[in-house]
Design a protein around this motif. Structure first.
Motif, PDB file in Angstrom:
ATOM      1  N   ASP A 137     -22.580  24.609  -2.801  1.00 14.10           N
ATOM      2  CA  ASP A 137     -23.030  24.069  -4.067  1.00 14.10           C
ATOM      3  C   ASP A 137     -21.847  23.252  -4.577  1.00 14.10           C
ATOM      4  O   ASP A 137     -20.819  23.811  -4.935  1.00 14.10           O
ATOM      5  CB  ASP A 137     -23.372  25.220  -5.024  1.00 14.10           C
ATOM      6  N   MET A 138     -21.990  21.924  -4.559  1.00 18.35           N
ATOM      7  CA  MET A 138     -20.907  21.038  -4.978  1.00 18.35           C
ATOM      8  C   MET A 138     -21.228  20.469  -6.351  1.00 18.35           C
ATOM      9  O   MET A 138     -22.382  20.181  -6.655  1.00 18.35           O
ATOM     10  CB  MET A 138     -20.694  19.933  -3.952  1.00 18.35           C
ATOM     11  N   ARG A 139     -20.181  20.300  -7.157  1.00 17.63           N
ATOM     12  CA  ARG A 139     -20.364  19.820  -8.525  1.00 17.63           C
ATOM     13  C   ARG A 139     -19.332  18.765  -8.886  1.00 17.63           C
ATOM     14  O   ARG A 139     -18.219  18.763  -8.371  1.00 17.63           O
ATOM     15  CB  ARG A 139     -20.210  20.966  -9.525  1.00 17.63           C
ATOM     16  N   LYS A 140     -19.762  17.934  -9.813  1.00 23.13           N
ATOM     17  CA  LYS A 140     -18.849  16.975 -10.435  1.00 23.13           C
ATOM     18  C   LYS A 140     -19.047  17.072 -11.937  1.00 23.13           C
ATOM     19  O   LYS A 140     -20.152  16.895 -12.445  1.00 23.13           O
ATOM     20  CB  LYS A 140     -19.121  15.552  -9.960  1.00 23.13           C
ATOM     21  N   VAL A 148     -23.471  29.221  -0.963  1.00 22.86           N
ATOM     22  CA  VAL A 148     -24.744  29.926  -1.080  1.00 22.86           C
ATOM     23  C   VAL A 148     -25.109  30.438   0.319  1.00 22.86           C
ATOM     24  O   VAL A 148     -25.483  29.666   1.203  1.00 22.86           O
ATOM     25  CB  VAL A 148     -25.848  29.028  -1.663  1.00 22.86           C
ATOM     26  N   VAL A 149     -24.985  31.731   0.514  1.00 21.11           N
ATOM     27  CA  VAL A 149     -25.194  32.374   1.808  1.00 21.11           C
ATOM     28  C   VAL A 149     -26.692  32.389   2.140  1.00 21.11           C
ATOM     29  O   VAL A 149     -27.507  32.883   1.366  1.00 21.11           O
ATOM     30  CB  VAL A 149     -24.623  33.812   1.799  1.00 21.11           C
ATOM     31  N   GLY A 150     -27.050  31.802   3.280  1.00 20.30           N
ATOM     32  CA  GLY A 150     -28.434  31.801   3.738  1.00 20.30           C
ATOM     33  C   GLY A 150     -29.345  30.802   3.044  1.00 20.30           C
ATOM     34  O   GLY A 150     -30.563  30.895   3.152  1.00 20.30           O
ATOM     35  N   TYR A 151     -28.780  29.813   2.348  1.00 16.22           N
ATOM     36  CA  TYR A 151     -29.583  28.847   1.586  1.00 16.22           C
ATOM     37  C   TYR A 151     -30.593  28.116   2.469  1.00 16.22           C
ATOM     38  O   TYR A 151     -31.725  27.894   2.074  1.00 16.22           O
ATOM     39  CB  TYR A 151     -28.651  27.844   0.891  1.00 16.22           C
ATOM     40  N   THR A 204     -27.597  17.478 -13.963  1.00 11.60           N
ATOM     41  CA  THR A 204     -28.420  16.678 -13.067  1.00 11.60           C
ATOM     42  C   THR A 204     -28.252  17.249 -11.669  1.00 11.60           C
ATOM     43  O   THR A 204     -27.127  17.471 -11.221  1.00 11.60           O
ATOM     44  CB  THR A 204     -27.971  15.201 -13.087  1.00 11.60           C
ATOM     45  N   HIS A 205     -29.366  17.497 -11.010  1.00  6.62           N
ATOM     46  CA  HIS A 205     -29.320  18.055  -9.656  1.00  6.62           C
ATOM     47  C   HIS A 205     -29.812  17.000  -8.666  1.00  6.62           C
ATOM     48  O   HIS A 205     -30.907  16.468  -8.807  1.00  6.62           O
ATOM     49  CB  HIS A 205     -30.195  19.301  -9.541  1.00  6.62           C
ATOM     50  N   ILE A 206     -28.993  16.699  -7.669  1.00  7.29           N
ATOM     51  CA  ILE A 206     -29.390  15.785  -6.594  1.00  7.29           C
ATOM     52  C   ILE A 206     -30.244  16.572  -5.609  1.00  7.29           C
ATOM     53  O   ILE A 206     -29.764  17.480  -4.933  1.00  7.29           O
ATOM     54  CB  ILE A 206     -28.179  15.176  -5.875  1.00  7.29           C
ATOM     55  N   THR A 207     -31.512  16.211  -5.533  1.00  4.83           N
ATOM     56  CA  THR A 207     -32.418  16.843  -4.582  1.00  4.83           C
ATOM     57  C   THR A 207     -32.298  16.171  -3.222  1.00  4.83           C
ATOM     58  O   THR A 207     -32.288  16.839  -2.193  1.00  4.83           O
ATOM     59  CB  THR A 207     -33.862  16.763  -5.098  1.00  4.83           C
ATOM     60  N   ALA A 208     -32.194  14.845  -3.220  1.00  4.36           N
ATOM     61  CA  ALA A 208     -32.047  14.104  -1.968  1.00  4.36           C
ATOM     62  C   ALA A 208     -31.354  12.780  -2.234  1.00  4.36           C
ATOM     63  O   ALA A 208     -31.681  12.073  -3.186  1.00  4.36           O
ATOM     64  CB  ALA A 208     -33.416  13.846  -1.342  1.00  4.36           C
ATOM     65  N   PHE A 261     -26.607  20.535  -3.090  1.00  2.00           N
ATOM     66  CA  PHE A 261     -26.334  21.479  -2.014  1.00  2.00           C
ATOM     67  C   PHE A 261     -26.156  20.687  -0.731  1.00  2.00           C
ATOM     68  O   PHE A 261     -26.941  19.785  -0.443  1.00  2.00           O
ATOM     69  CB  PHE A 261     -27.483  22.484  -1.859  1.00  2.00           C
ATOM     70  N   VAL A 262     -25.132  21.016   0.027  1.00  5.46           N
ATOM     71  CA  VAL A 262     -24.874  20.364   1.300  1.00  5.46           C
ATOM     72  C   VAL A 262     -24.611  21.452   2.329  1.00  5.46           C
ATOM     73  O   VAL A 262     -23.949  22.458   2.032  1.00  5.46           O
ATOM     74  CB  VAL A 262     -23.691  19.361   1.196  1.00  5.46           C
ATOM     75  N   LYS A 263     -25.179  21.258   3.508  1.00  9.79           N
ATOM     76  CA  LYS A 263     -24.971  22.231   4.576  1.00  9.79           C
ATOM     77  C   LYS A 263     -23.483  22.369   4.880  1.00  9.79           C
ATOM     78  O   LYS A 263     -22.753  21.376   4.928  1.00  9.79           O
ATOM     79  CB  LYS A 263     -25.703  21.764   5.841  1.00  9.79           C
ATOM     80  N   VAL A 264     -23.027  23.574   5.089  1.00 12.78           N
ATOM     81  CA  VAL A 264     -21.622  23.832   5.379  1.00 12.78           C
ATOM     82  C   VAL A 264     -21.162  23.015   6.592  1.00 12.78           C
ATOM     83  O   VAL A 264     -20.030  22.537   6.631  1.00 12.78           O
ATOM     84  CB  VAL A 264     -21.392  25.345   5.589  1.00 12.78           C
ATOM     85  N   THR A 265     -22.048  22.814   7.563  1.00 13.50           N
ATOM     86  CA  THR A 265     -21.690  22.071   8.775  1.00 13.50           C
ATOM     87  C   THR A 265     -21.751  20.554   8.595  1.00 13.50           C
ATOM     88  O   THR A 265     -21.341  19.822   9.491  1.00 13.50           O
ATOM     89  CB  THR A 265     -22.622  22.465   9.937  1.00 13.50           C
ATOM     90  N   ASN A 266     -22.241  20.069   7.467  1.00 12.86           N
ATOM     91  CA  ASN A 266     -22.338  18.624   7.233  1.00 12.86           C
ATOM     92  C   ASN A 266     -21.001  18.116   6.688  1.00 12.86           C
ATOM     93  O   ASN A 266     -20.845  17.840   5.499  1.00 12.86           O
ATOM     94  CB  ASN A 266     -23.482  18.316   6.266  1.00 12.86           C
ATOM     95  N   LEU A 267     -20.042  17.984   7.580  1.00 11.43           N
ATOM     96  CA  LEU A 267     -18.685  17.611   7.176  1.00 11.43           C
ATOM     97  C   LEU A 267     -18.618  16.199   6.606  1.00 11.43           C
ATOM     98  O   LEU A 267     -17.882  15.950   5.645  1.00 11.43           O
ATOM     99  CB  LEU A 267     -17.734  17.759   8.367  1.00 11.43           C
TER     100      LEU A 267
END
Length: 190
Positions: free
Chosen positions: A160-163, A135-138, A73-77, A112-118
């Protein structure tokens, strides 16, 4: 009091207050419609009673093949209106998705979550997600497709985060130290 309701096409006219968040990606009507048609049980909203106001929503899909250990399952939003934050609403939306995904017998959930979205990364880690790869340049937007996976840039890279879910008994779909695994966007294929 919050309740979870199925998303309806007419809800597109009421989600603007939710979508005004700068971290929320907005899509065109045909994109939302495709999700409603293809994955209706993975597209739902949170509604605040007694007003009936939409406070957030989850939009997800299933993809990949079970035989290749990639059915997921992929979370789009997943997004929550600013005035309803800090009450665990995003967690509630994500936990509902886990229940649905377990019934559908997917191996894992990813996003997918932005690297800066801590804050986003911390939320997902609290829910049991881990970084699978960078993912470089996503989020490169109008830039050309990157061709060097070592050219990291926190402003446009994504984690790319997974559970892993119960069907993945041996946790084959997750890894440790995923922050150190770099891939290009065109290498993320299911």
């Amino acid at each position: 009091m919050t309740s979870i309701k199925p998303f309806q096409l007419e809800d597109l006219f009421t989600i603007n207050p939710v979508n005004l968040d700068p971290l929320t990606e907005n899509f065109n009507i045909s994109f939302y419609s495709q999700y409603l048609i293809s994955w209706p049980n993975l597209f739902y909203k949170s509604v605040e009673q007694p007003l009936g106001a939409t406070s957030g929503y989850m939009m997800a899909k299933t993809e990949g093949q079970l035989s290749k250990m990639e059915y997921h399952t992929h979370i789009t939003a997943v997004t929550v209106q600013d005035q309803y934050r800090r009450i665990s609403l995003a967690s509630k939306l994500c936990l509902q998705l886990e229940k649905i995904s377990e019934v559908q017998q997917t191996l894992f959930i990813d996003l997918f979550v932005k690297v800066t979205n801590l804050l986003g990364k911390m939320l997902y880690e609290k829910l049991g997600y881990s970084v699978y790869r960078r993912v470089v340049g996503y989020y490169g937007g109008g830039r050309s497709m990157p061709d060097d996976r070592t050219a990291i840039d926190d402003d446009i890279d994504a984690f790319d985060m997974r559970k892993s879910l119960p069907l993945d008994r041996d946790s084959q779909t997750v890894r440790e130290m995923g922050e150190k695994v770099y891939v290009l966007p065109n290498e993320v294929v299911f």
